[in-house]
Scaffold this motif. Structure first.
Motif, mmCIF file in Angstrom:
data_model
loop_
_atom_site.group_PDB
_atom_site.id
_atom_site.type_symbol
_atom_site.label_atom_id
_atom_site.label_comp_id
_atom_site.label_asym_id
_atom_site.label_seq_id
_atom_site.Cartn_x
_atom_site.Cartn_y
_atom_site.Cartn_z
ATOM 1 N N HIS A 302 0.798 -1.223 0.000
ATOM 2 C CA HIS A 302 0.000 0.000 0.000
ATOM 3 C C HIS A 302 0.837 1.282 0.000
ATOM 4 O O HIS A 302 0.502 2.231 -0.728
ATOM 5 C CB HIS A 302 -0.975 -0.016 1.180
ATOM 6 N N ARG A 306 0.348 4.475 -2.738
ATOM 7 C CA ARG A 306 -0.352 5.675 -2.289
ATOM 8 C C ARG A 306 0.602 6.864 -2.344
ATOM 9 O O ARG A 306 1.807 6.722 -2.533
ATOM 10 C CB ARG A 306 -0.899 5.500 -0.871
ATOM 11 N N VAL A 330 0.265 8.154 -8.734
ATOM 12 C CA VAL A 330 -0.914 8.000 -7.885
ATOM 13 C C VAL A 330 -1.891 9.111 -8.258
ATOM 14 O O VAL A 330 -1.627 10.287 -8.018
ATOM 15 C CB VAL A 330 -0.530 8.097 -6.393
#
Length: 518
Positions: A302, A306, A330
């Motif tokens: 993650h 992100r 992103v």
């Protein structure tokens, strides 16, 4: 290679790199996004061959391959056009392409698997694993993390080290010289730098006790069955079903050059197929699971996917901004959905792109054997438009063509200048001949041959003909990955008495280091 957004991003606060187990509070709810168009994916898939073919006609790109995945399944795979415009061999889903900077997202995945296996963390200082690495600010050199290098936020200048690669230095030689480059503010400055990300990857490899290419094979390519994927240029060249690079020069695509990106392989050296990359997209969209087995800890994956730093701030209050993670762009779509992507491009002849609509479990990868004119990005953007909204929202190809056009602009201070009408004559050859030293670029030599004086740079060496311009000022016409056709730069000699004691190469002087002394 030149990045696609030449933007400096300064942000007021930095959220921090975070260890794998950290969780950011307050996620944006998925319920506030615009609803997907009914039958959007089916409509997009039905129109995809026509979209690719029309884009190839409009752009002139000679060959493409496309794959689409949804929720763990490959729902489209097809080749279009020819691998080499001189031959009839068609592109197929098994055709090997050089994927340029899409390699960065592959490398982030290799790093995430290695971190999941416990070898290191995103926020470990690179100096823990590369103790000989030096940066011009000792604090940054000691504290810059693996994540910092993967997010291009160390303060290294834009394209740091590419100039060394251009004249033939290898990876170790380039990394040894990064400490001579000036740094911008740490963790608040985004500068896209191939050798910066490569530094982060080398730290991962060192933590695992492996060569980077071997580590990738062990951690990612082998487990997923990506049998046609490699970080080694020699493997790409050995593939029988291989797409040849086509540069865009004189208004047409031509198979003129090779591009050996081994020096920056973690950032731009992967070769692969859409079949192999479809497997990789399935892994990412499954939150790191492969065929029901966990390969990447989601808490490690993650942070890579992100926002870690703003890389394309909106110019006004009504503009959306873009961000970068660890090797991934992103972004948020016009419908409010998260999307992850990356482009790759060699002006010597490759354009590549992927998009992941993560909350819908849909991914598309588009590979081409043509220089980056925006064709691959426009196909992926229009496809995702139709998936979400049932129609294309704009003429994506025209927009991307204008964005990519500056990549083909010649470089150098003499571009567009007329030669002096009454130049001072150059001195005798003996004034300039000999060796000159430079701590960053390495030695240079001025030699004389049948066609006149030439400047030799780098370990191979690169030979640049010195054409008289005005007195002790000469012109060179570099031609490389970062010097498109038509580039023209001055080389100026400093004279003491009747002997040159120094020389300056303007096109290499982005960081003020292109001065050699005898």
């Amino acid at each position: 290679m030149r990045p696609f957004l030449l933007v400096v991003a300064l942000i007021a606060a930095f959220p921090g790199a975070g260890r794998a187990q950290d969780v950011l509070p307050g996620p944006t709810p998925a319920s506030d996004v615009s609803p997907m168009a009914p039958m959007g994916l089916e409509t997009a898939l039905a129109g995809l061959p026509r979209l690719v073919e029309s884009t190839m006609v409009r752009s002139g790109v000679p060959g493409m391959a496309v794959a689409v995945v949804r929720e763990g399944e490959v729902v489209f795979r097809q080749g279009f056009g020819r691998r080499d415009i001189r031959l009839p061999d068609p592109v197929t889903p098994e055709t090997v392409f050089q994927i340029a900077s899409v390699s960065k997202s592959i490398s982030a995945t290799v790093a995430a698997i290695t971190i999941s296996d416990g070898a290191l963390h995103w926020d470990d200082p690179v100096s823990d694993y590369l103790p000989d690495l030096q940066l011009s600010d000792s604090y940054v050199g000691a504290h810059a993390t693996v994540g910092d290098f993967f997010a291009h936020r160390t303060g290294l200048p834009f394209a740091a080290g590419d100039d060394l690669e251009d004249i033939g230095h290898d990876r170790d030689q380039i990394l040894d010289r990064l400490g001579q480059l000036p740094l911008d503010p740490f963790r608040v400055t985004y500068h896209y730098a191939n050798m910066g990300l490569t530094t982060g990857a080398e730290a991962v490899a060192a933590a695992a006790g492996r060569d980077w290419a071997d580590l990738a094979q062990e951690k990612l390519f082998g487990p997923l069955g990506m049998t046609a994927t490699s970080y080694r240029h020699a493997d790409a060249m050995a593939a029988g079903n291989r797409a040849v690079l086509h540069a865009y020069e004189h208004g047409m695509f031509q198979p003129l050059y090779d591009r050996d990106a081994d020096a920056q392989a973690p950032a731009g050296g992967v070769s692969s197929t859409v079949d192999d990359l479809a497997k990789w997209m399935i892994l990412l969209l499954a939150d790191g699971q492969w065929q029901g087995m966990p390969l990447i800890d989601p808490a490690v994956l993650h942070p890579a996917m992100r926002m870690q730093i703003v890389n394309s701030p909106g110019r006004g209050a009504n503009d959306r901004s873009g961000a970068y993670g660890y090797g991934f762009n992103v972004e948020t779509t016009a419908g409010g959905r998260p999307i992850r992507n990356h482009s790759g491009g060699f002006i010597k002849g490759a354009g590549t792109h992927f998009k992941l609509l993560t909350d819908a479990g849909i991914g598309i990868v588009v590979l081409s054997n043509g220089a980056p004119v925006g064709a691959v990005e426009s196909i992926a953007a229009e496809f995702m438009d139709v998936v979400q909204f049932g129609r294309s929202t704009r003429d994506w190809l025209t927009g991307y063509e204008s964005l990519m056009a500056p990549m083909f602009d010649p470089v150098g201070d003499l571009v567009g200048q007329a030669a002096p009408q009454d130049p001072a004559p150059a001195g005798p050859a003996s004034r300039y001949l000999g060796s000159y030293d430079n701590a960053y670029f390495g030695p240079a030599e001025v030699v004389e041959g049948p066609e006149g004086l030439a400047l030799l740079l780098g370990p191979r060496p690169l030979r640049l003909a010195l054409q008289p311009w005005d007195g002790d000022r000469f012109a060179v016409a570099p031609l490389g990955e970062n010097q498109p056709l038509g580039s023209l730069s001055s080389v100026t000699f400093t004279i003491e008495g009747d002997l040159a004691t120094a020389l300056h190469v303007q096109y290499l002087d982005a960081n003020g280091l292109a001065h050699w002394r005898r």
